[in-house]
Design a protein around this motif. Structure first.
Motif, PDB file in Angstrom:
ATOM      1  N   LYS A 118     -21.662  22.969  25.227  1.00 44.65           N
ATOM      2  CA  LYS A 118     -22.652  23.349  26.307  1.00 44.65           C
ATOM      3  C   LYS A 118     -22.745  25.065  26.731  1.00 44.65           C
ATOM      4  O   LYS A 118     -23.319  25.487  27.626  1.00 44.65           O
ATOM      5  CB  LYS A 118     -21.433  23.261  27.659  1.00 44.65           C
ATOM      6  N   GLY A 119     -22.896  25.742  25.281  1.00 40.61           N
ATOM      7  CA  GLY A 119     -22.690  27.516  25.903  1.00 40.61           C
ATOM      8  C   GLY A 119     -21.658  28.395  25.696  1.00 40.61           C
ATOM      9  O   GLY A 119     -20.560  27.425  26.225  1.00 40.61           O
ATOM     10  N   GLY A 120     -21.138  29.663  25.137  1.00 42.71           N
ATOM     11  CA  GLY A 120     -20.130  30.001  25.197  1.00 42.71           C
ATOM     12  C   GLY A 120     -20.011  30.042  24.083  1.00 42.71           C
ATOM     13  O   GLY A 120     -20.125  29.292  22.691  1.00 42.71           O
ATOM     14  N   ASN A 121     -19.068  31.248  23.289  1.00 38.64           N
ATOM     15  CA  ASN A 121     -18.486  30.975  22.274  1.00 38.64           C
ATOM     16  C   ASN A 121     -16.585  30.758  22.166  1.00 38.64           C
ATOM     17  O   ASN A 121     -16.124  31.645  23.095  1.00 38.64           O
ATOM     18  CB  ASN A 121     -18.513  32.348  22.162  1.00 38.64           C
ATOM     19  N   VAL A 122     -16.013  30.234  21.661  1.00 35.84           N
ATOM     20  CA  VAL A 122     -14.968  30.001  21.312  1.00 35.84           C
ATOM     21  C   VAL A 122     -14.320  30.942  20.282  1.00 35.84           C
ATOM     22  O   VAL A 122     -14.542  30.174  18.978  1.00 35.84           O
ATOM     23  CB  VAL A 122     -14.146  28.672  21.660  1.00 35.84           C
ATOM     24  N   ASP A 123     -12.645  31.068  20.620  1.00 36.05           N
ATOM     25  CA  ASP A 123     -11.656  31.732  18.863  1.00 36.05           C
ATOM     26  C   ASP A 123     -12.003  31.130  18.327  1.00 36.05           C
ATOM     27  O   ASP A 123     -11.251  29.639  19.012  1.00 36.05           O
ATOM     28  CB  ASP A 123     -11.342  32.477  19.591  1.00 36.05           C
ATOM     29  N   LEU A 124     -12.493  31.184  16.886  1.00 34.19           N
ATOM     30  CA  LEU A 124     -11.074  30.567  16.045  1.00 34.19           C
ATOM     31  C   LEU A 124     -10.071  31.003  15.293  1.00 34.19           C
ATOM     32  O   LEU A 124      -9.973  32.040  15.074  1.00 34.19           O
ATOM     33  CB  LEU A 124     -12.383  29.597  14.330  1.00 34.19           C
ATOM     34  N   TYR A 125      -9.428  29.904  14.890  1.00 36.45           N
ATOM     35  CA  TYR A 125      -7.488  30.134  14.625  1.00 36.45           C
ATOM     36  C   TYR A 125      -7.310  30.515  12.915  1.00 36.45           C
ATOM     37  O   TYR A 125      -8.113  29.198  12.525  1.00 36.45           O
ATOM     38  CB  TYR A 125      -6.184  29.553  14.980  1.00 36.45           C
ATOM     39  N   ILE A 126      -7.813  31.270  11.580  1.00 37.28           N
ATOM     40  CA  ILE A 126      -7.272  30.960  10.881  1.00 37.28           C
ATOM     41  C   ILE A 126      -6.202  31.314  10.844  1.00 37.28           C
ATOM     42  O   ILE A 126      -4.621  32.190  10.888  1.00 37.28           O
ATOM     43  CB  ILE A 126      -8.190  31.745   9.912  1.00 37.28           C
ATOM     44  N   HIS A 127      -5.051  30.629   9.484  1.00 35.24           N
ATOM     45  CA  HIS A 127      -3.863  30.645   9.406  1.00 35.24           C
ATOM     46  C   HIS A 127      -3.826  31.597   8.232  1.00 35.24           C
ATOM     47  O   HIS A 127      -4.651  32.001   7.369  1.00 35.24           O
ATOM     48  CB  HIS A 127      -3.452  29.240   7.964  1.00 35.24           C
ATOM     49  N   PRO A 128      -2.393  32.378   8.668  1.00 34.88           N
ATOM     50  CA  PRO A 128      -2.303  33.872   8.058  1.00 34.88           C
ATOM     51  C   PRO A 128      -1.667  34.165   6.792  1.00 34.88           C
ATOM     52  O   PRO A 128      -2.493  35.403   5.580  1.00 34.88           O
ATOM     53  CB  PRO A 128      -1.156  33.768   8.757  1.00 34.88           C
ATOM     54  N   SER A 129      -2.074  32.461   6.181  1.00 37.97           N
ATOM     55  CA  SER A 129      -1.455  32.553   4.430  1.00 37.97           C
ATOM     56  C   SER A 129      -2.780  33.257   3.401  1.00 37.97           C
ATOM     57  O   SER A 129      -3.544  32.889   2.876  1.00 37.97           O
ATOM     58  CB  SER A 129      -1.372  31.415   3.866  1.00 37.97           C
ATOM     59  N   ASN A 130      -3.706  32.483   4.699  1.00 34.13           N
ATOM     60  CA  ASN A 130      -5.752  32.618   4.456  1.00 34.13           C
ATOM     61  C   ASN A 130      -6.156  34.415   4.384  1.00 34.13           C
ATOM     62  O   ASN A 130      -7.271  34.328   3.776  1.00 34.13           O
ATOM     63  CB  ASN A 130      -6.393  31.239   4.723  1.00 34.13           C
ATOM     64  N   LEU A 131      -5.145  35.165   4.321  1.00 32.16           N
ATOM     65  CA  LEU A 131      -5.435  36.379   5.322  1.00 32.16           C
ATOM     66  C   LEU A 131      -4.477  37.464   4.076  1.00 32.16           C
ATOM     67  O   LEU A 131      -3.682  36.827   3.600  1.00 32.16           O
ATOM     68  CB  LEU A 131      -4.952  37.018   6.573  1.00 32.16           C
ATOM     69  N   MET A 132      -4.908  38.292   4.075  1.00 39.31           N
ATOM     70  CA  MET A 132      -4.408  40.341   3.519  1.00 39.31           C
ATOM     71  C   MET A 132      -5.198  41.056   4.626  1.00 39.31           C
ATOM     72  O   MET A 132      -5.441  41.510   5.116  1.00 39.31           O
ATOM     73  CB  MET A 132      -5.328  40.235   2.245  1.00 39.31           C
ATOM     74  N   ILE A 133      -3.221  41.567   4.973  1.00 45.12           N
ATOM     75  CA  ILE A 133      -3.556  42.171   5.625  1.00 45.12           C
ATOM     76  C   ILE A 133      -3.546  43.518   5.324  1.00 45.12           C
ATOM     77  O   ILE A 133      -2.950  44.218   3.984  1.00 45.12           O
ATOM     78  CB  ILE A 133      -2.031  43.065   6.522  1.00 45.12           C
ATOM     79  N   THR A 134      -4.837  44.589   5.684  1.00 47.36           N
ATOM     80  CA  THR A 134      -5.274  45.512   5.080  1.00 47.36           C
ATOM     81  C   THR A 134      -5.203  47.088   5.874  1.00 47.36           C
ATOM     82  O   THR A 134      -4.874  47.992   5.423  1.00 47.36           O
ATOM     83  CB  THR A 134      -7.299  46.034   4.976  1.00 47.36           C
ATOM     84  N   GLY A 135      -4.966  46.760   7.036  1.00 52.05           N
ATOM     85  CA  GLY A 135      -4.536  47.486   7.904  1.00 52.05           C
ATOM     86  C   GLY A 135      -3.438  47.425   8.834  1.00 52.05           C
ATOM     87  O   GLY A 135      -3.046  45.897   9.304  1.00 52.05           O
TER      88      GLY A 135
END
Length: 178
Positions: free
Chosen positions: A74-91
């Motif tokens: 219907k329009g608009g944007n929604v945040d997607l949540y990504i599991h932290p095991s799939n991330l790497m902290i760069t800062g």
């Protein structure tokens, strides 16, 4: 069991690996993801995208990142949540002094303003007089002299007397029923 875990356990499970530069600097391989950290997606549909963490949600087991959104029908944007095991902290977001001290390997307590402290004098004397120290030793020695078998026999005699009194008074007269 993860989906039934209490909120404080879920919160602790939102950790992610650190980049090689941060690993060398802090001598840690992972850290909890916090709002304001810069992260890079390592797996999934959005692989390679870097952004700043906007929200951490233990309920959804994920992290919302700037620039990663999905359009609604219907329009608009929604945040997607990504599991932290799939991330790497760069800062890292080091605004929190507790987190900064924890990463650097120092005590986790926040630094307090140091003032001159006068050592407190306790109301109790540090050493007791020799007379007071000797009295407890004598009482302990006196109690050790009494053999245990005699103590037990005295106690058992008292118990038998009590039981004998109870049994004599407790026996009701027998009634015959026909």
């Amino acid at each position: 069991m993860i989906f039934q875990a209490p909120y404080h356990y879920r919160s602790k499970q939102l950790g992610s690996m650190l980049s090689k530069e941060l690993q060398e600097k802090y001598h840690k391989s992972s850290a909890r993801v916090v709002e304001g950290d810069n992260v890079k997606v390592m797996r999934g549909e959005f692989k390679g995208i870097e952004g700043k963490v906007t929200q951490v949600s233990p309920e959804r087991h994920g992290v919302a990142i700037e620039g990663i959104k999905r359009e609604k029908l219907k329009g608009g944007n929604v945040d997607l949540y990504i599991h932290p095991s799939n991330l790497m902290i760069t800062g890292l977001n080091l605004e929190d002094k507790w987190r900064q001290n924890r990463l650097e390997g120092q005590k986790a307590k926040l630094p307090k303003e140091q003032t001159e402290e006068v050592p407190k004098e306790s109301s109790k004397p540090k050493e007791k007089p020799a007379e007071i120290k000797e009295k407890p030793k004598q009482t302990k020695a006196a109690s050790k002299v009494v053999p245990k078998s005699k103590e037990k026999s005295v106690k058992s005699e008292k118990l038998l007397e009590k039981k004998g009194k109870q049994t004599k008074t407790a026996k009701p007269a027998k009634k015959e029923t026909r």
